[in-house]
Design a protein around this motif. Structure first.
Motif, PDB file in Angstrom:
ATOM      1  N   TYR A 127       6.526  -2.162  -2.189  1.00  0.00           N
ATOM      2  CA  TYR A 127       5.265  -2.403  -2.705  1.00  0.00           C
ATOM      3  C   TYR A 127       4.283  -1.210  -2.804  1.00  0.00           C
ATOM      4  O   TYR A 127       4.505  -0.145  -2.037  1.00  0.00           O
TER       5      TYR A 127
ATOM      6  N   GLU B  74       7.285   1.894   1.477  1.00  0.00           N
ATOM      7  CA  GLU B  74       5.797   1.283   1.114  1.00  0.00           C
ATOM      8  C   GLU B  74       4.898   2.047   0.853  1.00  0.00           C
ATOM      9  O   GLU B  74       4.882   3.348   1.465  1.00  0.00           O
TER      10      GLU B  74
ATOM     11  N   ARG C 245       3.616  -9.105   2.833  1.00  0.00           N
ATOM     12  CA  ARG C 245       3.591  -7.920   2.284  1.00  0.00           C
ATOM     13  C   ARG C 245       4.495  -7.043   2.797  1.00  0.00           C
ATOM     14  O   ARG C 245       5.651  -6.741   2.366  1.00  0.00           O
TER      15      ARG C 245
END
Length: 358
Positions: free
Chosen positions: A356, A284, A85
């Motif tokens: 993300y 992020e 991630r």
């Protein structure tokens, strides 16, 4: 509560719990020499200190323990866990805990009723392990959200590396290690501006992620951290010093007026950084996850924070791996929150690639 504490007051170490093996290592000796007036208490294990961990009365001394106590140990198990991630791998910790006191931090959930900095003295073993782990990876020929070319290793999962660098040279050694690893990058998130790092010559092999949130949230939740405006003001200097600099919009807390405050923060970011920083910026976006055990701890030292962190009307529970309950924004509603914020980021800072969002 205030989020402004001079770094000289973040750490006033008066007691060091120390494993004998750590005290015998060069890095352990360096740390002990840095705090010569501190009382030394020998312990068998850095994880088993009854007067620190498991003593409920420590909640009332939450910040004082962070300020005055240090633990010096040896990292026994070295593994680089796959992540995928924020980073490809989570590197073995060279520290855990923190002198800052962010009300949402997940690390205290595992440690009980206090969370001071623990430093691991076997840094040579850790950097050696990382160098060998990187060497075992094939060339990264498939870009992913972590990085298009390099294997990314998060070196600060359980601590804030910028603050750790005021305790020992572990982080400097990690930056130097990755400087010579052309197929990999180090990465860490920080809420502490430590300009000593500007002299470390990372040569693009370390990514710093400055965590940002609206000032209204930071004043309540980011206790003892560098002000958000100071973090933004540091971005250009760290880019010029050879770091890759990203931002973490984290944690995103949903409350009345939250999107308006995020719009103001994005405008501050846009006005506060130059073309070079904008050209390499990515973000992020992480919405709040809270925990029932941390909720109980916070009620003992900072209950006002729980008015925005613990929202049963907006959140749903999920059993955690440790047996407690995590709470996060309700399915369906959260998707709308994520979409609203990412659309706002695209509109206000279109150059900021979103790596993300969840």
């Amino acid at each position: 509560m205030t989020d402004v504490v001079p770094h000289s007051r973040l750490l006033d170490i008066r007691r060091i719990f120390v494993e004998p093996e750590a005290a015998a290592l060069p890095r352990g000796q360096q740390v002990l020499a840095r705090f010569p007036d501190a009382e030394r208490v020998e312990v068998d294990s850095h994880t088993r200190i009854p007067e620190l961990y498991g003593d409920e009365s420590n909640v009332a001394r939450w910040v004082r323990i962070k300020t005055e106590t240090l633990v010096l140990g040896v990292k026994k198990s070295l593994t680089a866990r796959p992540n995928g991630r924020s980073a490809d791998f989570i590197a073995p910790s060279t520290a855990n805990g923190c002198a800052m006191a962010c009300a949402y931090c997940y690390v205290p959930r595992r440690k009980g009723y206090s969370n001071p900095v623990t430093v691991f003295a076997n840094i040579e073993r850790i950097t050696g392990y990382l160098s060998r782990h990187v060497a075992r990876q094939d060339v990264k020929d498939t870009p992913n959200q972590c990085d298009p070319h390099a294997w990314v290793y998060d070196i600060g999962e359980n601590s804030d590396c910028s603050l750790d660098a005021r305790v020992s040279d572990n982080v400097r050694d990690l930056v130097a290690c990755f400087r010579d690893l052309p197929s990999a990058k180090a990465s860490f998130a920080t809420k502490h501006v430590n300009r000593d790092l500007l002299d470390w010559d990372p040569r693009g092999r370390t990514r710093i992620r400055f965590s940002l949130m609206p000032a209204r949230d930071a004043k309540l939740l980011d206790i003892r951290t560098s002000p958000v405006a100071e973090r933004i003001a540091a971005i250009d200097d760290f880019v010029a010093a050879g770091y890759e600099v990203h931002v973490n919009f984290s944690p995103v807390v949903v409350r009345d007026g939250w999107l308006d405050d995020w719009a103001e923060l994005l405008d501050q970011l846009d006005a506060g950084i130059g073309p070079r920083a904008k050209g390499q910026l990515a973000a992020e976006v992480v919405f709040l996850t809270h925990n029932d055990r941390l909720h109980e701890v916070n009620l003992g030292w900072h209950p006002k924070a729980e008015e925005v962190l613990w929202r049963p009307d907006l959140q749903q529970p999920k059993r955690s791996q440790s047996g407690g309950w995590n709470v996060r924004y309700r399915i369906g509603h959260k998707g709308r929150y994520v979409a609203a914020l990412t659309e706002l980021i695209t509109a206000r800072t279109p150059y900021c690639r979103i790596r993300y969002a969840f």
